[in-house]
Write a protein that holds these residues in place. Structure first.
Motif, PDB file in Angstrom:
ATOM      1  N   LYS A  88      36.993  46.037  30.523  1.00  0.00           N
ATOM      2  CA  LYS A  88      38.016  46.489  31.475  1.00  0.00           C
ATOM      3  C   LYS A  88      39.376  46.301  30.803  1.00  0.00           C
ATOM      4  O   LYS A  88      39.772  45.169  30.502  1.00  0.00           O
ATOM      5  N   PHE A  89      40.070  47.416  30.553  1.00  0.00           N
ATOM      6  CA  PHE A  89      41.300  47.367  29.770  1.00  0.00           C
ATOM      7  C   PHE A  89      42.542  47.199  30.653  1.00  0.00           C
ATOM      8  O   PHE A  89      42.648  47.813  31.718  1.00  0.00           O
ATOM      9  N   VAL A  90      43.466  46.393  30.156  1.00  0.00           N
ATOM     10  CA  VAL A  90      44.749  46.144  30.809  1.00  0.00           C
ATOM     11  C   VAL A  90      45.845  46.813  29.994  1.00  0.00           C
ATOM     12  O   VAL A  90      45.804  46.803  28.758  1.00  0.00           O
ATOM     13  N   ASP A  91      46.831  47.351  30.667  1.00  0.00           N
ATOM     14  CA  ASP A  91      47.961  47.968  29.975  1.00  0.00           C
ATOM     15  C   ASP A  91      48.878  46.890  29.396  1.00  0.00           C
ATOM     16  O   ASP A  91      48.877  45.732  29.825  1.00  0.00           O
ATOM     17  N   SER A  92      49.688  47.294  28.423  1.00  0.00           N
ATOM     18  CA  SER A  92      50.720  46.418  27.884  1.00  0.00           C
ATOM     19  C   SER A  92      51.903  46.362  28.835  1.00  0.00           C
ATOM     20  O   SER A  92      52.036  47.172  29.761  1.00  0.00           O
ATOM     21  N   LYS A  93      52.778  45.404  28.590  1.00  0.00           N
ATOM     22  CA  LYS A  93      54.026  45.338  29.331  1.00  0.00           C
ATOM     23  C   LYS A  93      54.961  46.449  28.859  1.00  0.00           C
ATOM     24  O   LYS A  93      54.860  46.916  27.720  1.00  0.00           O
ATOM     25  N   ALA A  94      55.892  46.839  29.705  1.00  0.00           N
ATOM     26  CA  ALA A  94      56.868  47.844  29.307  1.00  0.00           C
ATOM     27  C   ALA A  94      57.781  47.310  28.212  1.00  0.00           C
ATOM     28  O   ALA A  94      58.227  48.055  27.334  1.00  0.00           O
ATOM     29  N   GLU A  95      58.037  46.013  28.236  1.00  0.00           N
ATOM     30  CA  GLU A  95      59.003  45.434  27.299  1.00  0.00           C
ATOM     31  C   GLU A  95      58.360  44.797  26.073  1.00  0.00           C
ATOM     32  O   GLU A  95      59.064  44.356  25.163  1.00  0.00           O
ATOM     33  N   HIS A  96      57.016  44.732  26.018  1.00  0.00           N
ATOM     34  CA  HIS A  96      56.352  44.090  24.881  1.00  0.00           C
ATOM     35  C   HIS A  96      54.886  44.515  24.859  1.00  0.00           C
ATOM     36  O   HIS A  96      54.289  44.739  25.907  1.00  0.00           O
ATOM     37  N   PRO A  97      54.270  44.593  23.663  1.00  0.00           N
ATOM     38  CA  PRO A  97      52.873  45.023  23.589  1.00  0.00           C
ATOM     39  C   PRO A  97      51.857  44.081  24.224  1.00  0.00           C
ATOM     40  O   PRO A  97      50.699  44.458  24.396  1.00  0.00           O
ATOM     41  N   ASN A  98      52.233  42.838  24.546  1.00  0.00           N
ATOM     42  CA  ASN A  98      51.280  41.936  25.191  1.00  0.00           C
ATOM     43  C   ASN A  98      50.769  42.499  26.511  1.00  0.00           C
ATOM     44  O   ASN A  98      51.461  43.264  27.187  1.00  0.00           O
ATOM     45  N   MET A  99      49.576  42.070  26.924  1.00  0.00           N
ATOM     46  CA  MET A  99      48.964  42.541  28.162  1.00  0.00           C
ATOM     47  C   MET A  99      49.828  42.153  29.368  1.00  0.00           C
ATOM     48  O   MET A  99      50.461  41.102  29.392  1.00  0.00           O
ATOM     49  N   ASP A 100      49.834  43.043  30.356  1.00  0.00           N
ATOM     50  CA  ASP A 100      50.568  42.805  31.600  1.00  0.00           C
ATOM     51  C   ASP A 100      49.695  41.948  32.506  1.00  0.00           C
ATOM     52  O   ASP A 100      48.738  42.433  33.112  1.00  0.00           O
ATOM     53  N   GLU A 101      50.025  40.671  32.588  1.00  0.00           N
ATOM     54  CA  GLU A 101      49.194  39.739  33.350  1.00  0.00           C
ATOM     55  C   GLU A 101      49.131  40.068  34.837  1.00  0.00           C
ATOM     56  O   GLU A 101      48.179  39.676  35.534  1.00  0.00           O
ATOM     57  N   MET A 102      50.116  40.836  35.332  1.00  0.00           N
ATOM     58  CA  MET A 102      50.121  41.175  36.751  1.00  0.00           C
ATOM     59  C   MET A 102      49.066  42.229  37.102  1.00  0.00           C
ATOM     60  O   MET A 102      48.798  42.480  38.277  1.00  0.00           O
ATOM     61  N   GLN A 103      48.461  42.849  36.087  1.00  0.00           N
ATOM     62  CA  GLN A 103      47.417  43.848  36.331  1.00  0.00           C
ATOM     63  C   GLN A 103      46.002  43.269  36.269  1.00  0.00           C
ATOM     64  O   GLN A 103      45.026  43.953  36.588  1.00  0.00           O
ATOM     65  N   ILE A 104      45.874  42.014  35.880  1.00  0.00           N
ATOM     66  CA  ILE A 104      44.548  41.440  35.632  1.00  0.00           C
ATOM     67  C   ILE A 104      43.733  41.306  36.912  1.00  0.00           C
ATOM     68  O   ILE A 104      42.564  41.711  36.973  1.00  0.00           O
ATOM     69  N   GLU A 105      44.339  40.751  37.932  1.00  0.00           N
ATOM     70  CA  GLU A 105      43.571  40.378  39.117  1.00  0.00           C
ATOM     71  C   GLU A 105      42.905  41.584  39.785  1.00  0.00           C
ATOM     72  O   GLU A 105      41.791  41.473  40.314  1.00  0.00           O
ATOM     73  N   ALA A 106      43.566  42.723  39.731  1.00  0.00           N
ATOM     74  CA  ALA A 106      42.996  43.925  40.358  1.00  0.00           C
ATOM     75  C   ALA A 106      41.729  44.402  39.651  1.00  0.00           C
ATOM     76  O   ALA A 106      40.948  45.156  40.234  1.00  0.00           O
ATOM     77  N   LEU A 107      41.508  43.971  38.417  1.00  0.00           N
ATOM     78  CA  LEU A 107      40.337  44.400  37.646  1.00  0.00           C
ATOM     79  C   LEU A 107      39.140  43.472  37.818  1.00  0.00           C
ATOM     80  O   LEU A 107      38.041  43.780  37.353  1.00  0.00           O
ATOM     81  N   ILE A 108      39.341  42.335  38.463  1.00  0.00           N
ATOM     82  CA  ILE A 108      38.263  41.348  38.596  1.00  0.00           C
ATOM     83  C   ILE A 108      37.251  41.795  39.644  1.00  0.00           C
ATOM     84  O   ILE A 108      37.613  42.229  40.741  1.00  0.00           O
ATOM     85  N   THR A 109      35.974  41.717  39.271  1.00  0.00           N
ATOM     86  CA  THR A 109      34.865  42.018  40.179  1.00  0.00           C
ATOM     87  C   THR A 109      33.863  40.864  40.097  1.00  0.00           C
ATOM     88  O   THR A 109      34.020  39.949  39.264  1.00  0.00           O
ATOM     89  N   PRO A 110      32.819  40.874  40.918  1.00  0.00           N
ATOM     90  CA  PRO A 110      31.796  39.824  40.808  1.00  0.00           C
ATOM     91  C   PRO A 110      31.119  39.780  39.433  1.00  0.00           C
ATOM     92  O   PRO A 110      30.504  38.765  39.084  1.00  0.00           O
ATOM     93  N   LYS A 111      31.240  40.854  38.636  1.00  0.00           N
ATOM     94  CA  LYS A 111      30.616  40.890  37.318  1.00  0.00           C
ATOM     95  C   LYS A 111      31.526  40.351  36.207  1.00  0.00           C
ATOM     96  O   LYS A 111      31.085  40.201  35.063  1.00  0.00           O
TER      97      LYS A 111
END
Length: 372
Positions: A88-111
């Motif tokens: 499950k891929f997360v986008d980078s931040k607009a200001e830096h190539p690091n992952m946008d931590e605010m998008q992580i939780e929406a990707l979490i499933t029981p798996k």
């Protein structure tokens, strides 16, 4: 080359043991454990191997899901794909190539089983937020710290925060041994099994310490140990880590001073600088830069990059620099756009515009110890 690499390789040969887990391997592992307070370190033949060991340790199974950034090297994903995981891929931040931590939780499933963070250019991801998310959802965190040696987050060494971490000593890294890596085990529950996986699934290391009277096959594993020749080369680099880092920081600061008339503000590159540097490419833009050794973040001068507004501008810049015998290169291609992941997981409907922008517009400038 810092001076003692060939000397220590000769010493390793003279000692009569050039296979893995000898004198120089022990020196290197102890160095990292003492300097950065890592719980346990195991040298590997590559960062890829360290990531693959992480996937085995976390017992990744077919159908498990692993969250990670799209803007990273293929090894970050391959290690978990080899175990059958869905990425499950997360986008980078607009200001830096690091992952946008605010998008992580929406990707979490029981798996979901794990979150893999990548500290791009040695700049820390927002580890407090990520560790909080992981704790609340019962997930493991793996730090892909391939570029992050000697970099810190709120005073904590990168690689010491997640349950596991992987470092690279490839020849492109701050310290190197041609090909090499290291697994860091911060969660003690993984320490004993990690050593067994590292030794091809056997308790061979315990046998040589006299803890068992014979060794046998007790778990899955593979040949992850580097030879003593690689470890000896790496030890020479570690002895000079402070000098290497000081030189790289000086080069990084030279670049930053060159590209900014006001070091406190991101700037549009003026014609004056463009003509000085590239014979006049117009409208190139430095849209992001980070400070060195600030209070909250201490990037390690791993690389210096520019971000152009358009792919065509970056291409023109690279070509004109090549004409001046200076190699400037782009970096990762978004993994969510790759042919392999589309075949493996099906067409991805997710749009990750920031990752794609960095794939198209980021360019790295030369940065290495011998650079004048």
């Amino acid at each position: 080359m810092t001076g003692n690499e060939l000397k220590y390789i000769q010493q390793a040969v003279t000692l009569g043991k050039i296979s893995g887990n000898g004198e120089f391997t022990s020196r290197c592992q102890t160095f990292f454990e003492n300097r950065y307070s890592f719980h346990k370190c195991l040298l590997t033949t590559s960062c890829t191997d360290a990531l693959e060991m992480s996937a085995i340790l976390l017992n990744i199974q077919p159908g498990d899901e692993v969250i990670m950034p799209s803007f990273t090297f293929v090894s970050t994903a391959n290690a978990f794909v080899l175990r059958g995981a869905k990425i499950k891929f997360v986008d980078s931040k607009a200001e830096h190539p690091n992952m946008d931590e605010m998008q992580i939780e929406a990707l979490i499933t029981p798996k979901t089983k794990a979150i893999v963070v990548v500290h791009y250019a040695g700049k820390p991801c927002e580890m407090d937020t990520i560790m909080d998310i992981a704790e609340r959802h019962g997930l493991f965190v793996v730090e892909d710290a391939a570029q992050a040696i000697d970099s810190y987050y709120h005073g904590k060494p990168l690689g010491s925060i997640g349950h596991l971490a992987a470092f690279s000593f490839h020849e492109t890294k701050n310290i190197q041994c041609g090909e090499g890596g290291m697994l860091v085990i911060n969660d003690p529950q993984f320490a004993k099994r990690a050593e067994i996986i590292w030794e091809k699934g056997t308790d061979r290391a315990a046998f040589f310490r006299g803890e068992v009277n014979k060794y046998g096959w007790v778990d899955m594993g593979s040949s992850f140990l580097p030879s003593e020749l690689q470890a000896a080369f790496l030890w020479a680099q570690l002895e000079n880590l402070q000098d290497i880092q000081a030189k790289r920081q000086a080069i990084w600061q030279d670049y930053q001073g060159f590209f900014s008339e006001d070091a406190q503000q991101p700037t549009i590159l003026s014609d004056k600088y463009l003509k000085k540097f590239t014979k006049g490419i117009e409208e190139a833009q430095l849209t992001e830069k980070y400070k060195v050794c600030t209070e909250d973040s201490s990037p390690n001068a791993h690389l210096f990059y520019l971000i152009f507004e358009q792919l065509s501008q970056r291409t023109a810049f690279i070509n004109q620099m090549k004409e001046q015998n200076t190699l400037c290169v782009f970096h990762y291609q978004s993994l969510h756009q790759s042919d392999f992941i589309k075949a493996y997981q099906g067409e991805n409907q997710t749009t990750l515009p920031n990752a794609d922008r960095y794939s198209d517009c980021l360019v790295r400038l030369p940065l290495f110890y011998e650079l004048g």
